[in-house]
Scaffold this motif. Structure first.
Motif, PDB file in Angstrom:
ATOM      1  N   LYS A   1       0.836  -1.208   0.000  1.00 18.34           N
ATOM      2  CA  LYS A   1       0.000   0.000   0.000  1.00 18.34           C
ATOM      3  C   LYS A   1       0.866   1.251   0.000  1.00 18.34           C
TER       4      LYS A   1
ATOM      5  N   LYS B   1     -13.299  -1.337   9.996  1.00 21.72           N
ATOM      6  CA  LYS B   1     -13.567  -0.885   8.639  1.00 21.72           C
ATOM      7  C   LYS B   1     -14.721   0.106   8.659  1.00 21.72           C
TER       8      LYS B   1
ATOM      9  N   LYS C   1     -16.746   2.186   5.900  1.00 23.50           N
ATOM     10  CA  LYS C   1     -16.940   2.229   4.449  1.00 23.50           C
ATOM     11  C   LYS C   1     -15.802   1.451   3.789  1.00 23.50           C
ATOM     12  N   LYS C   2     -14.930   2.109   3.025  1.00 21.06           N
ATOM     13  CA  LYS C   2     -13.835   1.393   2.353  1.00 21.06           C
ATOM     14  C   LYS C   2     -12.495   1.585   3.057  1.00 21.06           C
ATOM     15  N   LEU C   3     -12.511   2.261   4.192  1.00 15.03           N
ATOM     16  CA  LEU C   3     -11.272   2.584   4.894  1.00 15.03           C
ATOM     17  C   LEU C   3     -11.090   1.684   6.112  1.00 15.03           C
ATOM     18  N   TRP C   4      -9.937   1.009   6.146  1.00 14.77           N
ATOM     19  CA  TRP C   4      -9.570   0.202   7.314  1.00 14.77           C
ATOM     20  C   TRP C   4      -8.700   1.022   8.240  1.00 14.77           C
TER      21      TRP C   4
END
Length: 199
Positions: free
Chosen positions: A26, A134, A136-139
């Motif tokens: 990432k 988590k 939404k799409k963010l961890w």
């Protein structure tokens, strides 16, 4: 010369280590492109380099341990590339050498790296509790850390936050070699840094 066992690369690694690979990749994801040239020092299990190669990145694998089948068998402090590369990564490597030796590695390689250096280091803390959330799409990783009384890993010469080896000192080392901090993040017991070459 230090010798580290390669036996661990043949075993199933822990969940935390697998997630560490995700954080490594990432960190590089918006910078390393297909057909870029990258040096990886300290290849470990080979997961990171193999993933990058699968994305058409040209990876030169450098490791002190010939049993890991690197492209170049060399101690990091004596390795000199034969050409320029776009990027350098060294994940969980520099804590295995003296801090001054790490500085020597960066000094030796700075003129051969055109764009970015990516590294990770262990943090000098115990992390008894770690939670992944988590939204939404963010961890987001939330950890509860407590101080250590000594370095536990017998192969580590230092860790981030141990004695005088703090983050500010680390960043200054890279600044002096004309690499500026662009991004950093933490997961569990590791901190990840992206340094970009300044003009």
């Amino acid at each position: 010369m230090n010798k580290f066992s390669s036996k661990w690369i043949n075993k199933l690694e822990s969940r935390e280590h697998w997630l560490s690979y995700w954080y490594q990749l990432k960190l590089m994801s918006n910078e390393v492109k297909p057909n870029d040239n990258l040096i990886e020092i300290g290849i470990g299990s080979g997961f990171t380099s193999n993933y990058l190669i699968s994305k058409d990145v040209n990876v030169l694998k450098v490791d002190i341990d010939s049993e890991k089948s690197p492209d170049v068998v060399s101690d990091a402090s004596s390795f000199i590339p034969d050409k320029q590369y776009d990027h350098l990564c060294a994940f969980e490597v520099f804590e295995h050498m003296d801090f001054k030796e790490m500085i020597k590695v960066i000094e030796n390689l700075k003129s051969y790296i055109k764009k970015n250096i990516f590294i990770s280091l262990p943090i000098y803390k115990k992390t008894p509790i770690s939670i992944e959330i988590k939204f939404k799409k963010l961890w987001k990783s939330l950890t509860l850390s407590v101080p250590k009384t000594h370095i536990i890993d017998p192969h580590h010469k230092w860790e981030l936050g141990y004695e005088m080896f703090n983050e500010k000192r680390l960043i200054n080392v890279f600044n002096e070699q004309k690499f500026k901090l662009k991004n950093k993040h933490s997961y569990f017991r590791w901190r990840y840094f992206h340094f970009k070459k300044s003009d």
